[in-house]
Design a protein around this motif. Structure first.
Motif, PDB file in Angstrom:
ATOM      1  N   VAL A 112       0.863  -1.179   0.000  1.00  0.00           N
ATOM      2  CA  VAL A 112       0.000   0.000   0.000  1.00  0.00           C
ATOM      3  C   VAL A 112       0.898   1.227   0.000  1.00  0.00           C
ATOM      4  O   VAL A 112       1.637   1.464   0.975  1.00  0.00           O
ATOM      5  N   GLN A 117      -1.241  -1.135  -4.224  1.00  0.00           N
ATOM      6  CA  GLN A 117      -2.439  -0.379  -3.855  1.00  0.00           C
ATOM      7  C   GLN A 117      -2.033   1.070  -3.624  1.00  0.00           C
ATOM      8  O   GLN A 117      -1.042   1.337  -2.943  1.00  0.00           O
ATOM      9  N   ALA A 176      -8.532   2.663  -1.801  1.00  0.00           N
ATOM     10  CA  ALA A 176      -7.334   2.479  -2.633  1.00  0.00           C
ATOM     11  C   ALA A 176      -7.716   2.150  -4.064  1.00  0.00           C
ATOM     12  O   ALA A 176      -8.753   1.536  -4.338  1.00  0.00           O
TER      13      ALA A 176
END
Length: 339
Positions: free
Chosen positions: A7, A38, A238
């Motif tokens: 992420v 993400q 996301a």
């Protein structure tokens, strides 16, 4: 290998030199090692509203959706019912609305390349007039995010951030889909491999970057090695970002267009998503990036069943010929493969 599906927060790129350097290191690892990550902190709002519009579109009466059939469009724009698009020759079990840059119809000349047919008007539902302006706002916002992200990827590879501007300016051929994956009426028998579990089959994306908005149902899977697929987690807020084949070409394989698929949801479950594809101009061709990482790369993946072309128009038309044979037969019979 880097953490799977990391992420990344886009705001870290603007939080000072140290945070930017750390962000670029993580970005380079993500795009090189797995090709999926993400993205949060992107500043794009309205995701819930867009997914709600997708649900409302696919809830329209079937005749209203059928009036927008992709079979009516020589430009591959419009509505596809379940099974209309093929991946590796197998019908995908999803409904979709394909949307591109809004352009007037201008038939290509006799000597023009076939990809000129990809430019043209969209088909919009009369029963949902708010859809067109919402999608146009959304694609404009994502075009900005994707272009910024592309520059950061180049910077992470020690390449001038604006090196690819000339292949996208002034009109990147972006592509947007609204997708509905309906669950089957009943569970398939164990070991049944008739394609009914294929939401969308194993494939790679054609262009530069894909930014996917998905609901909370999951189903996206990425090949981490041959024949081994892992689920991509759902991260609220996301975009799932992956690389297209043109970045594999431009980096001589240092970056890979990663193979992925979507499995069909369970019976009674509906999955909705909205992928945005950031692509070069139709007439643009990729050149190798001036990067030490690229100079040392081993080359693109050579797959006789899926050759990679440096020109975006040729690369995407390769996919259209395989995915929509009925559109080809109706509007472009001269492009049908010889039997």
């Amino acid at each position: 290998m880097s953490e799977l599906f990391p992420v990344l927060d886009l705001r870290d790129a603007e939080r000072g030199p140290q945070a930017r350097a750390a962000f670029l290191d993580r970005l380079r690892a993500a795009v090189h090692d797995i090709g999926f990550f993400q993205l949060v902190g992107h500043g794009v709002t309205g995701a819930d509203e867009l997914l709600d519009l997708a649900r409302r579109f696919f809830a329209l009466p079937e005749p209203q959706r059928a009036a927008l059939s992709i079979l009516n469009s020589p430009h591959f724009r419009g509505y596809s019912e379940v099974g209309r698009e093929l991946t590796q020759g197998v019908p995908d079990q999803r409904r979709q609305l394909d949307i591109g840059p809004e352009q007037p119809f201008a038939p290509p000349g006799a000597d023009d390349p076939s990809y000129r047919w990809l430019a043209g008007p969209n088909q919009w539902p009369a029963g949902l007039p708010e859809l067109a302006p919402a999608v146009q706002r959304w694609t404009a916002d994502l075009t900005g995010v994707a272009h910024r992200l592309l520059g950061l990827i180049l910077e992470a590879l020690d390449t001038p951030a604006h090196f690819l501007d000339e292949v996208v300016a002034p009109d990147p051929h972006v592509h947007f889909k609204l997708l509905h994956y309906p669950g089957p009426p009943q569970a398939a028998d164990e070991g049944d491999d008739d394609g009914s579990g294929q939401g969308v089959g194993i494939h790679k994306d054609y262009g530069l970057l894909t930014l996917l908005l998905q609901d909370d149902k999951g189903g996206l899977q990425v090949a981490v090695e041959d024949g081994v697929f892992l689920d991509v987690p759902v991260v609220p807020g996301a975009f799932v970002v992956n690389l297209g084949e043109l970045l594999e070409v431009a980096t001589r394989g240092y970056l890979r267009a990663t193979t992925h698929r979507v499995v069909r949801p369970a019976p009674g479950v509906d999955r909705y998503s909205a992928p945005f594809f950031y692509n070069p101009r139709l007439d643009a061709a990729m050149q190798p990036l001036p990067s030490p990482f690229v100079s040392a790369a081993e080359g693109v993946v050579h797959d006789p069943a899926n050759p990679l072309f440096a020109g975006y128009g040729a690369n995407v038309m390769k996919g259209m010929l395989r995915a929509f044979p009925e559109v080809i037969a109706r509007h472009h019979p001269e492009l049908m493969p010889a039997r």
